[in-house]
Enzyme design. Structure first.
Site, PDB file in Angstrom:
ATOM      1  N   SER A   1       0.940  -1.156   0.067  1.00 49.12           N
ATOM      2  CA  SER A   1      -0.047  -0.019  -0.074  1.00 49.12           C
ATOM      3  C   SER A   1       0.938   1.253  -0.010  1.00 49.12           C
ATOM      4  O   SER A   1       1.648   1.528  -0.867  1.00 49.12           O
ATOM      5  CB  SER A   1      -1.024  -0.030   1.098  1.00 49.12           C
ATOM      6  OG  SER A   1      -2.075   0.623   1.012  1.00 49.12           O
TER       7      SER A   1
ATOM      8  N   HIS B   1      -7.689  -5.806  -0.027  1.00 44.46           N
ATOM      9  CA  HIS B   1      -6.237  -5.035   0.075  1.00 44.46           C
ATOM     10  C   HIS B   1      -5.664  -5.386   1.266  1.00 44.46           C
ATOM     11  O   HIS B   1      -6.088  -5.224   2.658  1.00 44.46           O
ATOM     12  CB  HIS B   1      -6.859  -3.484   0.218  1.00 44.46           C
ATOM     13  CG  HIS B   1      -5.904  -2.596   0.598  1.00 44.46           C
ATOM     14  ND1 HIS B   1      -4.933  -2.125  -0.558  1.00 44.46           N
ATOM     15  CD2 HIS B   1      -5.242  -1.840   1.404  1.00 44.46           C
ATOM     16  CE1 HIS B   1      -3.948  -1.418  -0.394  1.00 44.46           C
ATOM     17  NE2 HIS B   1      -4.282  -0.987   0.903  1.00 44.46           N
TER      18      HIS B   1
HETATM   19  C1  GTR Z   1      -5.280   4.472   1.793  1.00 47.92           C
HETATM   20  C2  GTR Z   1      -4.455   5.321   0.422  1.00 47.92           C
HETATM   21  C3  GTR Z   1      -4.155   4.505  -0.320  1.00 47.92           C
HETATM   22  C4  GTR Z   1      -3.053   3.482   0.344  1.00 47.92           C
HETATM   23  C5  GTR Z   1      -3.631   3.168   1.732  1.00 47.92           C
HETATM   24  C6  GTR Z   1      -2.879   2.205   2.711  1.00 47.92           C
HETATM   25  O1  GTR Z   1      -5.936   5.363   2.660  1.00 47.92           O
HETATM   26  O2  GTR Z   1      -5.762   6.160   0.039  1.00 47.92           O
HETATM   27  O3  GTR Z   1      -3.224   5.224  -1.407  1.00 47.92           O
HETATM   28  O4  GTR Z   1      -1.967   3.929   0.587  1.00 47.92           O
HETATM   29  O5  GTR Z   1      -4.199   3.898   2.341  1.00 47.92           O
HETATM   30  O6  GTR Z   1      -1.638   2.548   2.786  1.00 47.92           O
HETATM   31  O7  GTR Z   1      -3.341   1.559   3.368  1.00 47.92           O
END
Ligand code: GTR
Length: 431
Positions: free
Chosen positions: A261, A408
């Site tokens: 991420s 995710h």
């Molecule tokens: C979210 C963000 C993403 C990603 C994520 C993370 O809120 O929008 O770009 O980086 O966090 O790091 O878990």
């Protein structure tokens, strides 16, 4: 002066392929002066050009210099049978040349690193990755030090306000399958990203920004490094420490950098900026990471800059709702890993990060690998339809892409894919 609209920004993510704007990507194999890139030597110049564009327009500039000391603070010889657990400190000093008076008042920054190293006569290859919640969260080991840095208040038993506490031990273990990693012959090296730079907007002042203050102050405002550049700089400092600490028995020439991420964006940038990293791994990195910005699918440049004003440099805000003006796009970031092994992983339910956009930029980076001698056909000819339908692994030499079923996350299956690529590319020690 003209009236500035005070309207709050209303963001609605687009998830409809038919609503993606027509876009033209900046060329990978053509220099700013229009000349075509046809061989490895020309690529080296083009590579430098692209790197500078990413510094100036996306991530910001950090010093070339690093002043690093390292010190082992714990050696747990049979933490598991055949595996030594180390904890070591990386001390980052303010850099020398930007001194003049001020340096004396700047405290060095101390990072706490954990390493699980398989015992062997040969130095082990390793995967280095930043973690989100602290080293003590990777398993229940009662001896692992708890970070004293700022952490996000999770409003549960793992934090007390913005401090990490005992209750957090092991909470992130599913993301850090150390046993799997060491059984396969790799060391796992990890540290808390907030030890390098706390993840909140404080106007580029705290963490590594404080340590580098004299350097940062002499930069034009819009080139000051954001946190992603800071975290990447910290990763390079950890690699410096691995080089210094031969007792770890880790081969510094076979260290891959991995991140999930926001830390996947960081791994891509760390691997681009520091070619000592032998392998680059982007897990679900999305916007500002592997996903093509011009698709504006899911999270966009405008949205990320408003949610996280401290991650990128200030110049990057020029491209809010204006991606086509960017002199770069993310396939070029991936290409900066060439010719080293690169793995890009996506997840089917991670639409916010645009799996298809991550796949496309991975694929569009292949010409750089081709110029450096890789047979890129298997990458350049695979269709997006195939990629989406098979939900498996696509690989060709040093380039690997996989789409995992699910959310995710950094899952065991993702690690298995990354270790497979490492087996094919990193397992042999360089003579
Ligand atoms: C979210 C963000 C993403 C990603 C994520 C993370 O809120 O929008 O770009 O980086 O966090 O790091 O878990």
């Amino acid at each position: 002066s003209p009236a500035v609209s005070q309207e709050p920004f209303k963001f609605v993510a687009n998830y409809d392929e038919s609503k993606i704007p027509a876009y033209e990507l900046p060329a990978l194999l053509e220099s700013g002066d229009g000349s075509k890139i046809q061989n490895a030597q020309q690529w080296q110049q083009r590579r430098q050009e692209i790197l500078t564009l990413f510094e100036d327009h996306v991530f910001g500039v950090v010093p070339d210099e690093r002043r690093v000391e390292a010190e082992v603070v714990r050696t747990d010889r049979d933490y598991r049978p055949g595996v030594t657990r180390f904890e070591f400190d990386v001390i980052i000093h303010p850099i020398a040349e930007s001194t003049v008076g001020e340096q004396a008042s700047i405290q060095p920054l101390r990072l706490q690193v954990l390493a699980d190293v398989p015992q062997s006569s040969e130095p082990a290859p390793a995967i280095l990755g930043l973690n989100f919640q602290g080293n003590h969260t990777i398993d229940s080991d009662p001896k692992t030090r708890i970070t004293e840095s700022w952490v996000r208040n999770r409003r549960n038993s793992s934090t007390d306000g913005n401090r990490a506490i005992e209750g957090g031990r092991g909470v992130a273990s599913s993301r850090w399958p150390s046993e799997l990693i060491t059984q396969r012959g790799y060391a796992l090296v990890t540290l808390y990203y907030g030890d390098i730079d706390p993840d909140y907007d404080d106007g580029f002042e705290n963490g590594i920004h404080g340590t580098l203050r004299p350097f940062i102050q002499q930069l034009p405002d819009n080139k000051r490094p954001g946190s992603i550049a800071g975290w990447s700089y910290g990763l390079s400092c950890v690699l410096d420490a691995i080089e210094q600490l031969s007792e770890l028995n880790i081969d510094p020439e076979r260290v891959g950098v991995l991140g999930h991420s926001r830390l996947g964006k960081t791994a891509l940038w760390a691997g681009a900026a520091d070619t000592r990293f032998a392998m680059v791994i982007s897990n679900d990195s999305g916007c500002g990471g592997a996903a093509l910005s011009r698709r504006a699918f899911g999270e966009t440049v405008g949205r990320i800059n408003r949610s996280f004003p401290h991650w990128f440099n200030d110049q990057y805000t020029q491209y809010n709702e204006n991606e086509s003006a960017m002199p770069v796009d993310q396939h070029q970031l991936i290409a900066l890993a060439a010719p080293r092994p690169i793995a890009v992983g996506s997840a089917t339910q991670d639409e916010w990060a645009d799996p298809k956009g991550e796949f496309l930029s991975w694929q569009l980076a292949a010409p750089a690998y081709r110029v450096l001698g890789m047979n890129a056909k298997a990458v350049e000819t695979v269709s997006t339809a195939k990629m989406l339908e098979q939900q498996g692994v696509i690989n060709a030499g040093p380039m690997q892409y996989h789409l995992r079923e699910g959310k995710h996350d950094l899952a065991k299956y993702d690690w298995e894919c990354y270790l497979d690529l490492a087996d094919r590319t990193l397992s042999q020690s360089t003579p």
